[in-house]
Design a protein around this motif. Structure first.
Motif, PDB file in Angstrom:
ATOM      1  N   GLY A   1       0.789  -1.227   0.000  1.00  0.00           N
ATOM      2  CA  GLY A   1       0.000   0.000   0.000  1.00  0.00           C
ATOM      3  C   GLY A   1       0.819   1.274   0.000  1.00  0.00           C
ATOM      4  O   GLY A   1       0.286   2.349  -0.237  1.00  0.00           O
ATOM      5  N   TRP A   2       2.111   1.171   0.287  1.00  0.00           N
ATOM      6  CA  TRP A   2       2.951   2.370   0.261  1.00  0.00           C
ATOM      7  C   TRP A   2       3.162   2.810  -1.182  1.00  0.00           C
ATOM      8  O   TRP A   2       3.319   2.001  -2.092  1.00  0.00           O
ATOM      9  CB  TRP A   2       4.298   2.104   0.909  1.00  0.00           C
ATOM     10  N   LYS A   3       3.208   4.114  -1.376  1.00  0.00           N
ATOM     11  CA  LYS A   3       3.503   4.690  -2.683  1.00  0.00           C
ATOM     12  C   LYS A   3       5.014   4.932  -2.759  1.00  0.00           C
ATOM     13  O   LYS A   3       5.602   5.484  -1.830  1.00  0.00           O
ATOM     14  CB  LYS A   3       2.753   6.012  -2.841  1.00  0.00           C
ATOM     15  N   ILE A   4       5.637   4.529  -3.863  1.00  0.00           N
ATOM     16  CA  ILE A   4       7.087   4.657  -4.030  1.00  0.00           C
ATOM     17  C   ILE A   4       7.381   5.732  -5.072  1.00  0.00           C
ATOM     18  O   ILE A   4       6.838   5.717  -6.170  1.00  0.00           O
ATOM     19  CB  ILE A   4       7.719   3.322  -4.485  1.00  0.00           C
ATOM     20  N   VAL A   5       8.249   6.672  -4.684  1.00  0.00           N
ATOM     21  CA  VAL A   5       8.717   7.706  -5.605  1.00  0.00           C
ATOM     22  C   VAL A   5      10.226   7.526  -5.724  1.00  0.00           C
ATOM     23  O   VAL A   5      10.934   7.509  -4.717  1.00  0.00           O
ATOM     24  CB  VAL A   5       8.390   9.118  -5.086  1.00  0.00           C
ATOM     25  N   ALA A   6      10.702   7.364  -6.958  1.00  0.00           N
ATOM     26  CA  ALA A   6      12.128   7.101  -7.175  1.00  0.00           C
ATOM     27  C   ALA A   6      12.808   8.312  -7.787  1.00  0.00           C
ATOM     28  O   ALA A   6      12.313   8.910  -8.740  1.00  0.00           O
ATOM     29  CB  ALA A   6      12.297   5.906  -8.097  1.00  0.00           C
ATOM     30  N   ASN A   7      13.937   8.641  -7.203  1.00  0.00           N
ATOM     31  CA  ASN A   7      14.808   9.688  -7.740  1.00  0.00           C
ATOM     32  C   ASN A   7      16.239   9.141  -7.665  1.00  0.00           C
ATOM     33  O   ASN A   7      17.080   9.681  -6.961  1.00  0.00           O
ATOM     34  CB  ASN A   7      14.647  10.979  -6.948  1.00  0.00           C
ATOM     35  N   VAL A   8      16.454   8.027  -8.376  1.00  0.00           N
ATOM     36  CA  VAL A   8      17.731   7.315  -8.340  1.00  0.00           C
ATOM     37  C   VAL A   8      18.389   7.425  -9.709  1.00  0.00           C
ATOM     38  O   VAL A   8      17.761   7.168 -10.734  1.00  0.00           O
ATOM     39  CB  VAL A   8      17.528   5.830  -7.965  1.00  0.00           C
ATOM     40  N   LEU A   9      19.658   7.813  -9.721  1.00  0.00           N
ATOM     41  CA  LEU A   9      20.431   7.902 -10.951  1.00  0.00           C
ATOM     42  C   LEU A   9      21.189   6.590 -11.151  1.00  0.00           C
ATOM     43  O   LEU A   9      22.111   6.287 -10.391  1.00  0.00           O
ATOM     44  CB  LEU A   9      21.427   9.066 -10.875  1.00  0.00           C
ATOM     45  N   PRO A  10      20.807   5.783 -12.150  1.00  0.00           N
ATOM     46  CA  PRO A  10      21.529   4.545 -12.417  1.00  0.00           C
ATOM     47  C   PRO A  10      22.661   4.784 -13.417  1.00  0.00           C
ATOM     48  O   PRO A  10      22.439   5.309 -14.501  1.00  0.00           O
ATOM     49  CB  PRO A  10      20.462   3.626 -13.010  1.00  0.00           C
ATOM     50  N   ILE A  11      23.874   4.418 -13.033  1.00  0.00           N
ATOM     51  CA  ILE A  11      25.033   4.492 -13.918  1.00  0.00           C
ATOM     52  C   ILE A  11      25.575   3.070 -14.033  1.00  0.00           C
ATOM     53  O   ILE A  11      26.184   2.557 -13.095  1.00  0.00           O
ATOM     54  CB  ILE A  11      26.109   5.448 -13.362  1.00  0.00           C
ATOM     55  N   MET A  12      25.295   2.438 -15.150  1.00  0.00           N
ATOM     56  CA  MET A  12      25.635   1.025 -15.341  1.00  0.00           C
ATOM     57  C   MET A  12      25.052   0.187 -14.201  1.00  0.00           C
ATOM     58  O   MET A  12      25.636  -0.799 -13.764  1.00  0.00           O
ATOM     59  CB  MET A  12      27.146   0.825 -15.449  1.00  0.00           C
ATOM     60  N   GLY A  13      23.910   0.596 -13.693  1.00  0.00           N
ATOM     61  CA  GLY A  13      23.216  -0.091 -12.610  1.00  0.00           C
ATOM     62  C   GLY A  13      21.725   0.105 -12.803  1.00  0.00           C
ATOM     63  O   GLY A  13      21.271   0.419 -13.894  1.00  0.00           O
ATOM     64  N   GLY A  14      20.960  -0.070 -11.730  1.00  0.00           N
ATOM     65  CA  GLY A  14      19.532   0.075 -11.909  1.00  0.00           C
ATOM     66  C   GLY A  14      18.764   0.293 -10.630  1.00  0.00           C
ATOM     67  O   GLY A  14      19.252   0.069  -9.522  1.00  0.00           O
ATOM     68  N   PHE A  15      17.520   0.754 -10.809  1.00  0.00           N
ATOM     69  CA  PHE A  15      16.541   0.876  -9.737  1.00  0.00           C
ATOM     70  C   PHE A  15      15.318   0.101 -10.169  1.00  0.00           C
ATOM     71  O   PHE A  15      14.898   0.186 -11.328  1.00  0.00           O
ATOM     72  CB  PHE A  15      16.143   2.336  -9.496  1.00  0.00           C
ATOM     73  N   GLU A  16      14.736  -0.662  -9.241  1.00  0.00           N
ATOM     74  CA  GLU A  16      13.553  -1.435  -9.582  1.00  0.00           C
ATOM     75  C   GLU A  16      12.526  -1.332  -8.463  1.00  0.00           C
ATOM     76  O   GLU A  16      12.847  -1.513  -7.290  1.00  0.00           O
ATOM     77  CB  GLU A  16      13.928  -2.902  -9.814  1.00  0.00           C
ATOM     78  N   ASP A  17      11.291  -1.035  -8.840  1.00  0.00           N
ATOM     79  CA  ASP A  17      10.166  -0.972  -7.913  1.00  0.00           C
ATOM     80  C   ASP A  17       9.308  -2.199  -8.167  1.00  0.00           C
ATOM     81  O   ASP A  17       8.606  -2.276  -9.168  1.00  0.00           O
ATOM     82  CB  ASP A  17       9.368   0.302  -8.134  1.00  0.00           C
ATOM     83  N   LYS A  18       9.363  -3.162  -7.251  1.00  0.00           N
ATOM     84  CA  LYS A  18       8.609  -4.408  -7.392  1.00  0.00           C
ATOM     85  C   LYS A  18       7.351  -4.413  -6.530  1.00  0.00           C
ATOM     86  O   LYS A  18       6.782  -5.458  -6.288  1.00  0.00           O
ATOM     87  CB  LYS A  18       9.487  -5.598  -6.999  1.00  0.00           C
ATOM     88  N   THR A  19       6.921  -3.247  -6.069  1.00  0.00           N
ATOM     89  CA  THR A  19       5.746  -3.166  -5.209  1.00  0.00           C
ATOM     90  C   THR A  19       4.481  -3.020  -6.045  1.00  0.00           C
ATOM     91  O   THR A  19       4.525  -2.597  -7.195  1.00  0.00           O
ATOM     92  CB  THR A  19       5.837  -1.968  -4.249  1.00  0.00           C
ATOM     93  N   ALA A  20       3.356  -3.345  -5.417  1.00  0.00           N
ATOM     94  CA  ALA A  20       2.062  -3.073  -6.035  1.00  0.00           C
ATOM     95  C   ALA A  20       1.787  -1.587  -5.856  1.00  0.00           C
ATOM     96  O   ALA A  20       2.190  -0.987  -4.867  1.00  0.00           O
ATOM     97  CB  ALA A  20       0.981  -3.900  -5.355  1.00  0.00           C
ATOM     98  N   ALA A  21       1.119  -0.987  -6.837  1.00  0.00           N
ATOM     99  CA  ALA A  21       0.825   0.452  -6.746  1.00  0.00           C
ATOM    100  C   ALA A  21       0.024   0.733  -5.487  1.00  0.00           C
ATOM    101  O   ALA A  21      -0.932   0.023  -5.173  1.00  0.00           O
ATOM    102  CB  ALA A  21       0.054   0.900  -7.980  1.00  0.00           C
ATOM    103  N   GLY A  22       0.445   1.748  -4.750  1.00  0.00           N
ATOM    104  CA  GLY A  22      -0.218   2.075  -3.497  1.00  0.00           C
ATOM    105  C   GLY A  22      -0.636   3.523  -3.432  1.00  0.00           C
ATOM    106  O   GLY A  22      -0.182   4.371  -4.192  1.00  0.00           O
ATOM    107  N   THR A  23      -1.520   3.807  -2.479  1.00  0.00           N
ATOM    108  CA  THR A  23      -1.994   5.168  -2.265  1.00  0.00           C
ATOM    109  C   THR A  23      -1.749   5.607  -0.828  1.00  0.00           C
ATOM    110  O   THR A  23      -2.188   6.671  -0.426  1.00  0.00           O
ATOM    111  CB  THR A  23      -3.497   5.271  -2.571  1.00  0.00           C
ATOM    112  N   GLY A  24      -1.062   4.802  -0.062  1.00  0.00           N
ATOM    113  CA  GLY A  24      -0.796   5.097   1.340  1.00  0.00           C
ATOM    114  C   GLY A  24       0.375   6.037   1.511  1.00  0.00           C
ATOM    115  O   GLY A  24       0.632   6.901   0.666  1.00  0.00           O
TER     116      GLY A  24
END
Length: 82
Positions: A41-64
């Protein structure tokens, strides 16, 4: 959170946030990995700079409560999941 040629795991699944409050995590993954576990239920906001790497959000969309993840993934990864 810093993971340099290693790994970090942060479990927030039992955390309760007051209404109107938000959580901010600063993350640096340098040839390493960071795993963040959050409640459903948590909402995830990403501000990650990937340089030869990555960011992944595997959560269900939330509104909490909002979790903002900011930082850098250099030849590493930052993953958020339930």
């Amino acid at each position: 959170m810093n993971a340099i040629m290693g790994g970090v795991e942060l479990d927030l699944r039992n955390v309760q946030i007051q209404p109107g409050d938000d959580v901010v995590i600063d993350a640096l993954a340098l040839m390493g990995g960071i795993e963040i576990f959050v409640p459903v239920g948590w909402k995830i906001v990403a501000n990650v700079l990937p340089i030869m790497g990555g960011f992944e959000d595997k959560t269900a969309a939330g509104t909490g409560p909002t979790l903002t993840v900011r930082g850098t993934a250099i030849m590493g990864a930052v993953v958020v999941m339930n």
